[in-house]
Design an enzyme around this catalytic site. Structure first.
Site, mmCIF file in Angstrom:
data_model
loop_
_atom_site.group_PDB
_atom_site.id
_atom_site.type_symbol
_atom_site.label_atom_id
_atom_site.label_comp_id
_atom_site.label_asym_id
_atom_site.label_seq_id
_atom_site.Cartn_x
_atom_site.Cartn_y
_atom_site.Cartn_z
ATOM 1 N N ASP A 58 -11.382 12.145 4.154
ATOM 2 C CA ASP A 58 -10.621 12.325 5.090
ATOM 3 C C ASP A 58 -9.573 11.794 5.736
ATOM 4 O OD1 ASP A 58 -7.749 13.761 6.179
ATOM 5 O OD2 ASP A 58 -8.399 15.915 6.351
ATOM 6 N N ASN A 85 -6.238 2.246 1.833
ATOM 7 C CA ASN A 85 -4.238 2.549 1.409
ATOM 8 C C ASN A 85 -4.240 3.617 1.367
ATOM 9 O OD1 ASN A 85 -2.421 2.627 -1.395
ATOM 10 N ND2 ASN A 85 -4.417 3.958 -1.558
ATOM 11 N N TYR A 173 8.082 6.854 8.587
ATOM 12 C CA TYR A 173 7.063 6.175 8.175
ATOM 13 C C TYR A 173 7.627 4.219 8.736
ATOM 14 C CZ TYR A 173 5.236 3.467 3.776
ATOM 15 O OH TYR A 173 4.518 3.008 3.307
ATOM 16 N N LYS A 177 3.705 2.390 10.033
ATOM 17 C CA LYS A 177 3.452 0.954 9.157
ATOM 18 C C LYS A 177 3.548 -0.369 10.259
ATOM 19 C CE LYS A 177 2.279 2.427 5.119
ATOM 20 N NZ LYS A 177 1.095 1.850 4.852
ATOM 21 N N THR A 208 5.385 5.944 -7.627
ATOM 22 C CA THR A 208 4.133 6.791 -7.555
ATOM 23 C C THR A 208 5.010 8.177 -6.731
ATOM 24 O OG1 THR A 208 3.948 5.906 -5.006
ATOM 25 C CG2 THR A 208 3.066 4.620 -6.799
#
Length: 251
Positions: A58, A85, A173, A177, A208
Site C-alpha cells: 500500500d 504505476n 487527478y 500528476k 481500465t
C-alpha cells in the site's frame, strides 16, 4: 531488456500495471507484483505465471512500504527496475462516468479531503516507494525508475489555450500528476550521474478501472511506452518524458 533482472511494479494486480508486469515476466525478469490487497495480488501473480511474485504494498502506508522494501532486499538482494504505476482517479464511490468525475473535481467545489487522498496515492506514494527501495536500486549495475504519469498533468499543455488538454486540468487527478512530474524531475536532477536512470511516461487512455473502463485504447496498446522504457538497457536514455506514442511531452 537484459535478462535476470528484478523489477517492482506497483498497482500491478490489474490494468496497466498488470500488463507491464506480464510483459516484463515474458522477457525473463522476476517481477514483484505490488498490490494493496494481497489476495488480489496473489491472484494476479498466478495469472501471470512463473516469475511473478505477489507483494503486499500500500503506497500510502509507511509500514507496508518499508516491509515491501525489506522483503525485496532479503529475497533478491537488489532491485533493477522500479515502475511506479499505482494511481487513483478518485476515492469517491458511486461516480457514474468520467464526465461526472470531472465535474465533481472543479477547483471551486471539490472537497480538500478528496484532493489530499488522491495526491497521497499519485504523488506522495511514488516518492515514498522510491525512497524505500533506493538502497536496493543503488546495488544494481543497471537501475531504472519509470514513473507512470498522465499528459493531463502537463503544465505546458494545460497553459496552452489551443490544447485539448486544457479544459481537463483539475486540482485532483491532473494536478496530482503534475506534482508527480515535478517530483520526478527533482529525482532526475538529484540522480544525474549516479547510474540510476529516471524516466517519466504518459500511457494511453486505456480501458481500465481507473476511468471506469471508458478509455479509448486497449491496455496492451496504452502500456506500450511504459513497457518500452522499462525494457531500456544501460545505454538507454534518462530524463525523458514521453507519451504512449513515443513522443516528448512538454513539462
Amino acid at each position: 531488456m537484459p535478462a535476470q533482472r528484478t523489477a517492482l511494479v506497483t498497482g500491478a494486480n490489474q490494468g496497466m500495471g498488470h500488463q507491464v508486469a506480464r510483459e516484463l515476466v515474458a522477457d525473463g525478469a522476476t517481477v514483484y507484483v505490488g498490490s494493496r490487497d494481497h489476495a488480489r495480488g496473489a491472484a494476479a501473480a498466478r495469472a501471470i505465471g512463473e516469475g511473478a511474485v505477489a507483494l503486499q504494498l500500500d503506497v500510502t502506508d509507511a509500514a507496508s512500504v518499508a516491509a515491501a522494501a525489506e522483503r525485496i532486499g532479503r529475497e533478491a538482494g537488489c532491485l533493477d527496475l522500479l515502475v511506479n504505476n499505482a494511481a487513483v482517479a478518485t476515492t469517491r464511490t458511486g461516480v457514474r462516468d468520467v464526465a461526472e468525475l470531472r465535474a465533481s473535481a472543479a477547483p471551486t467545489r471539490v472537497p480538500l479531503e478528496e484532493v489530499r487522498a488522491v495526491w497521497e496515492v499519485n504523488a506522495f506514494g511514488p516518492l515514498a516507494v522510491t525512497q524505500a527501495v533506493l538502497p536496493l536500486l543503488r546495488r544494481s549495475p543497471d537501475a531504472r525508475i519509470v514513473n507512470v504519469t498522465s499528459a493531463l498533468g502537463s503544465l505546458g499543455l494545460a497553459a496552452d489555450p489551443s490544447s485539448p488538454q486544457r479544459p481537463l486540468f483539475d486540482p485532483v487527478y491532473a494536478a496530482s500528476k503534475a506534482a508527480l512530474d515535478a517530483l520526478t524531475l527533482s529525482l532526475m536532477v538529484e540522480l544525474e550521474g549516479s547510474g540510476i536512470k529516471v524516466n517519466l511516461v504518459s500511457p494511453g487512455f486505456a480501458r481500465t478501472a481507473l476511468v471506469g473502463f471508458q478509455g479509448t485504447e486497449t491496455v496492451e496498446s496504452a502500456a506500450r511506452e511504459v513497457v518500452r522504457v522499462a525494457r531500456l538497457g544501460p545505454d538507454g536514455p534518462t530524463g525523458t518524458f514521453t507519451t504512449w506514442q513515443g513522443v516528448d511531452v512538454p513539462w
